[in-house]
Enzyme design. Structure first.
Site, short mmCIF file in Angstrom:
data_model
loop_
_atom_site.label_atom_id
_atom_site.label_comp_id
_atom_site.label_asym_id
_atom_site.label_seq_id
_atom_site.Cartn_x
_atom_site.Cartn_y
_atom_site.Cartn_z
N GLU A 18 23.76 -83.63 22.54
CA GLU A 18 22.70 -85.35 21.56
C GLU A 18 23.12 -86.16 21.76
O GLU A 18 23.11 -87.24 21.65
CB GLU A 18 22.11 -84.13 20.58
N ARG A 65 27.97 -71.53 17.28
CA ARG A 65 26.60 -72.75 17.80
C ARG A 65 27.55 -74.02 17.38
O ARG A 65 27.80 -74.78 16.47
CB ARG A 65 25.30 -72.81 16.63
N ILE A 124 45.74 -65.61 32.54
CA ILE A 124 44.79 -65.95 31.82
C ILE A 124 43.39 -64.86 33.09
O ILE A 124 43.28 -66.17 34.14
CB ILE A 124 44.57 -66.88 31.29
N HIS A 125 42.88 -64.24 33.51
CA HIS A 125 41.99 -63.93 33.64
C HIS A 125 40.66 -63.84 33.40
O HIS A 125 40.40 -62.85 32.16
CB HIS A 125 42.31 -62.30 34.45
N SER A 126 39.57 -64.35 33.78
CA SER A 126 38.15 -63.90 33.40
C SER A 126 37.29 -62.38 34.08
O SER A 126 37.32 -62.39 35.56
CB SER A 126 36.81 -65.20 33.81
N CYS A 140 35.66 -59.99 35.85
CA CYS A 140 34.88 -60.14 36.93
C CYS A 140 34.67 -58.50 36.79
O CYS A 140 34.35 -57.90 37.70
CB CYS A 140 35.40 -60.74 37.63
N GLU A 172 32.25 -63.58 31.87
CA GLU A 172 31.56 -63.24 33.61
C GLU A 172 31.26 -64.54 34.04
O GLU A 172 30.48 -64.94 33.05
CB GLU A 172 31.23 -62.18 33.38
N ASP A 215 30.30 -74.60 35.45
CA ASP A 215 31.43 -73.62 34.88
C ASP A 215 31.47 -73.91 33.57
O ASP A 215 31.78 -75.34 33.28
CB ASP A 215 32.66 -73.95 35.65
N ARG A 261 33.26 -72.20 31.25
CA ARG A 261 34.09 -71.28 30.38
C ARG A 261 35.07 -72.03 29.87
O ARG A 261 35.37 -72.70 29.74
CB ARG A 261 35.30 -70.30 31.68
#
Length: 400
Positions: free
Chosen positions: A32, A141, A253-255, A257, A295, A329, A331
């Protein structure tokens, strides 16, 4: 701003609140882009309420924890579905008030919301509008409701606050420049919801919960696997050797998948990067890989597969995410920085091609030296890698 400066700024704001003062909290320019004046209900006075309704001019509300609202019998307002899912309850006045609308009466109601344990002490409807915060606060949130209750919890007082949107004299919402000028004029602290998020990741011991630390022999080498939970989701650290308090730790640092890491998909380079990073850590004799539940750049597996379907129709990976209504993105690596803090790791040799990952970690106070982790393009991921290089500015020397 460095994480140290952020911590100092938030702690100063908390001290101001504990002294009964009001502060201003601004939200994201991508949300906002507004600001709320905030006070803690434990320390409310008619004077602070009067200042708020005179100068902020918005709707005076009372954010509180879900437990507090339940104890006071405050159930959600029927058909409360605003654009940002603000959890309004039935409105209320304390029975000790007269008309309920004066600054004095509203201060009484706010104080009663913070101190009473009896639902019978309140009338409904009334002139105060309670709001229920999410249990995990700004980590769940990024709204002013959650920011206010988080600040109350950090101040170690009743989880009830009072807030009011800052509206300019011309009736338009005050944005960041006006909020800054207003805060300076009235000598008020100004922080952002992002500041509170970063503070909690850096300083709140309840953000991460360590669960286990087990032996993990793999085809890449012999490791240990440490697990944490964050918002009831797993955060995994696959590590080798004595990584705590090393001068600089070899780090990936691996997201997550699923398609690449588990199924060996060639639509991306994720699975290859995971395997190569583990092999490099094994060859190095020490290091760690943090495995994050992010992911599809944070949109989840099902939405990633929907994005794949759009890519099959000609969109690139960014256009597909945006077509589904997500950022390109979404992340963030604050949770990784919190893990590094737990492990007492201050400096990393980071296996990555992603400049955003480097920048986010540096903003959280981590010293980062980049180590390239490039995979040779194949016929299926060539366009994907080109998009990463051209639009995300990934450091890929083997891609056009």
């Amino acid at each position: 701003m460095t994480i140290k400066a952020t911590i100092q700024k938030v702690e100063h704001a908390i001290e101001e609140l504990k002294q009964g003062k009001l502060i201003i909290v601004a939200d994201s320019t991508e949300r906002e882009a507004e600001g709320d004046m905030i006070g803690l209900a434990d320390f409310v006075t008619p004077e602070t309420v009067n200042f708020m309704i005179k100068h902020a001019r918005g709707l005076l509300c009372a954010p509180m924890s879900a437990d507090r609202a339940k104890k006071l019998g405050l159930h959600l307002m029927t058909n409360s579905h605003d654009a940002f899912n603000t959890a309004f309850t039935i409105s209320t006045d304390a029975k000790t008030t007269t008309t309920g609308i004066s600054a004095f009466d509203r201060a009484k109601t706010l104080k009663e919301l913070a101190t009473s344990n009896d639902p019978e002490n309140f009338y409904h409807p009334g002139h105060i509008f309670p709001l229920i915060a999410k249990d995990n606060g700004v980590l769940e949130r990024d709204g002013h409701t959650e920011a206010a209750v988080d600040l109350a919890k950090l101040a170690q007082v009743s989880p009830v606050a009072y807030i009011c949107e800052v509206v300019k004299e011309d009736g338009k919402m005050a944005r960041r420049p006006e909020l800054k000028a207003f805060a300076q004029e009235h000598e008020m602290s100004l922080i952002t919801i992002t500041d509170i998020v970063n503070y909690r990741f850096a300083c709140d011991d309840n953000v991460l919960t360590e669960v286990s630390d087990v032996d993990l022999p793999t085809k890449y080498g012999h490791f240990r696997l440490k697990s944490f939970t964050f918002k009831d989701e797993p955060v995994l650290v696959i590590y080798k050797g004595q990584i705590t308090q090393q001068k600089s730790v070899l780090m990936r640092i691996h997201s997550e998948c699923f398609t690449g890491d588990v199924l060996g998909s060639e639509r991306c380079d994720c699975g290859e990067q995971l395997a190569d990073a583990l092999q490099k850590i094994e060859d190095n004799g020490s290091g760690a890989l943090i495995y994050l539940n992010q992911e599809g750049r944070g949109i989840g597996l099902i939405n990633k597969l929907r994005a794949y379907q759009l890519q099959d129709q000609g969109l690139d990976t960014i256009e597909a995410n945006e077509k589904l209504g997500f950022p390109a993105d979404q992340r963030n690596y604050r949770i990784a920085a919190a893990v590094l803090e737990k492990l007492k790791i201050k400096s990393v040799s980071l296996l990555t091609n992603n400049p955003d990952k480097i920048e986010q970690l540096q903003q959280m106070g981590i010293d980062v030296n980049r180590v390239p982790l490039e995979m040779k393009p194949n016929v299926h991921d060539q366009h994907y890698l080109e998009t990463k290089k051209q639009k995300f500015h990934h450091l890929l020397s083997e891609v056009k």
